[in-house]
Design an enzyme around this catalytic site. Sequence first.
Site, PDB file in Angstrom:
ATOM      1  N   CYS A  24       0.839  -1.202   0.000  1.00 33.46           N
ATOM      2  CA  CYS A  24       0.000   0.000   0.000  1.00 33.46           C
ATOM      3  C   CYS A  24       0.874   1.253   0.000  1.00 33.46           C
ATOM      4  O   CYS A  24       1.702   1.434   0.899  1.00 33.46           O
ATOM      5  CB  CYS A  24      -0.891  -0.009   1.236  1.00 33.46           C
ATOM      6  SG  CYS A  24      -1.856   1.490   1.453  1.00 33.46           S
ATOM      7  N   CYS A  30      -5.254  -0.289   6.128  1.00 38.16           N
ATOM      8  CA  CYS A  30      -5.848   1.053   6.130  1.00 38.16           C
ATOM      9  C   CYS A  30      -7.026   1.064   5.173  1.00 38.16           C
ATOM     10  O   CYS A  30      -7.425   0.028   4.644  1.00 38.16           O
ATOM     11  CB  CYS A  30      -4.809   2.123   5.789  1.00 38.16           C
ATOM     12  SG  CYS A  30      -4.331   2.190   4.041  1.00 38.16           S
ATOM     13  N   ASP A  69      21.527   0.992 -16.321  1.00 44.09           N
ATOM     14  CA  ASP A  69      21.394  -0.199 -15.491  1.00 44.09           C
ATOM     15  C   ASP A  69      20.505  -1.222 -16.201  1.00 44.09           C
ATOM     16  O   ASP A  69      19.330  -0.968 -16.445  1.00 44.09           O
ATOM     17  CB  ASP A  69      20.775   0.214 -14.151  1.00 44.09           C
ATOM     18  CG  ASP A  69      20.628  -0.948 -13.180  1.00 44.09           C
ATOM     19  OD1 ASP A  69      20.902  -2.094 -13.572  1.00 44.09           O
ATOM     20  OD2 ASP A  69      20.243  -0.697 -12.023  1.00 44.09           O
ATOM     21  N   CYS A  91      -6.060  -2.352   0.748  1.00 42.06           N
ATOM     22  CA  CYS A  91      -5.042  -2.520   1.783  1.00 42.06           C
ATOM     23  C   CYS A  91      -5.646  -3.244   2.989  1.00 42.06           C
ATOM     24  O   CYS A  91      -6.776  -2.960   3.392  1.00 42.06           O
ATOM     25  CB  CYS A  91      -4.496  -1.155   2.211  1.00 42.06           C
ATOM     26  SG  CYS A  91      -3.266  -1.256   3.538  1.00 42.06           S
TER      27      CYS A  91
END
Length: 409
Positions: free
Chosen positions: A197, A216, A333, A213
């Site tokens: 979350c 929450c 990268d 979530c």
Amino acid sequence: MTQLPLRAQLASALGRSAATLSRMTGRGDGSVIGGRVGLMLEPDLLRQLARDRKLALVSATNGKTTTTRLITSALLRLGQVATNAFGANMPAGHVSALSQQKGAPYGVLEVDEKYLPEVLDTTGASVVCLMNLSRDQMDRAAEIWLLAQKWRKALSGKPTHVIANCDDPLVTWGASTAAKVTWVAGGQRWKEDSWSCPECGGPLERKGVDWACRECTFHRPEPEWILDDDAVIDPRGERWLLDIQLPGLANRSNAAMALAVAEAFGLPVDQALPSLREVTSVAGRYTTVERDGRQARLLLAKNPAGWLEAFDVSDPDLPIILSVNAKGPDGRDTSWLWDVDYRILRGRPVFITGERRLDLALRLEVADVPFATCTSFTEALAMQPPGRVDVIANYTAFQQIRSEFGRAV
């Protein structure tokens, strides 16, 4: 439209001249250099060019260029539209696009995720389209949660109408501070960047298309637009068969977002959808090019989520050429290669090239995917029998291949 101040007129004109010269000399398409010249002469040029236009900004990790093209195609039914069609998605590219079409009452601008707050603040765009956020150019974009946080801050307190993909938790979090949000259920195939979350850090629980979530109140909003396989259901419950020519689920999601944006501009689905169906390729993506009896279809994939979508579009019965670079626009990268599941390529003839072909070779070796290494795309294509072949390349590798065929669009 209000006439530009004299200094801005001069900056815009010189920028257009620089862009034209760039194209004439073969140095580029002019979509960046014109803006750079204009901004050198008038640093506030983007704000002045955006004034009095109704603008839509399109931002995401994947699909920005395609969705920008689809929205633009639809809005052309309303009038002239200024747009950065070839993906120059930072302020210089925006200046160039708006300068080239200085009389257009509408604008649709693709915006790099990192630059969205700045461009929104400068242009005061009335509509923002947010589609997805996932790991990309890890040496440049840093933590994608930080990008979502910047979106939240940028949208807070502004009257901007946001069109957002509620199937992506990070996009939902980033868009939720906006004064007005139209939620679109556009789907989310790549979920590896959104298991936690963004509001509290707790685990996200997924049940079918819904997510919430566990710790929450953060949860998936109720969508007004829904992508339903090959159709879109609009806010009135009417189902529209998309029937677009661009392939794959990701492009149907892009089309759903484009229809929602078009309606925010006052253009109903029955008028917007026919224009979306006419789009066959976008800045070289999905174009088929031919050489010596070999037809190569060009697919772009810049990050793990993009490769997942490219595999969805590619034909498993065809040989495939993979090309990976690591220049500045790609990100230096290449560790993201290890997040891509290349096992799907088993059983296909695979040919690899690009400046980082050895990085890709190691990844394929670990995935137990047989391959042939080639020093160039030309060599890889020459190794194919006459007929069709799929090509997946990351950004600069893709542009190099396009250049070999006269920047096919």
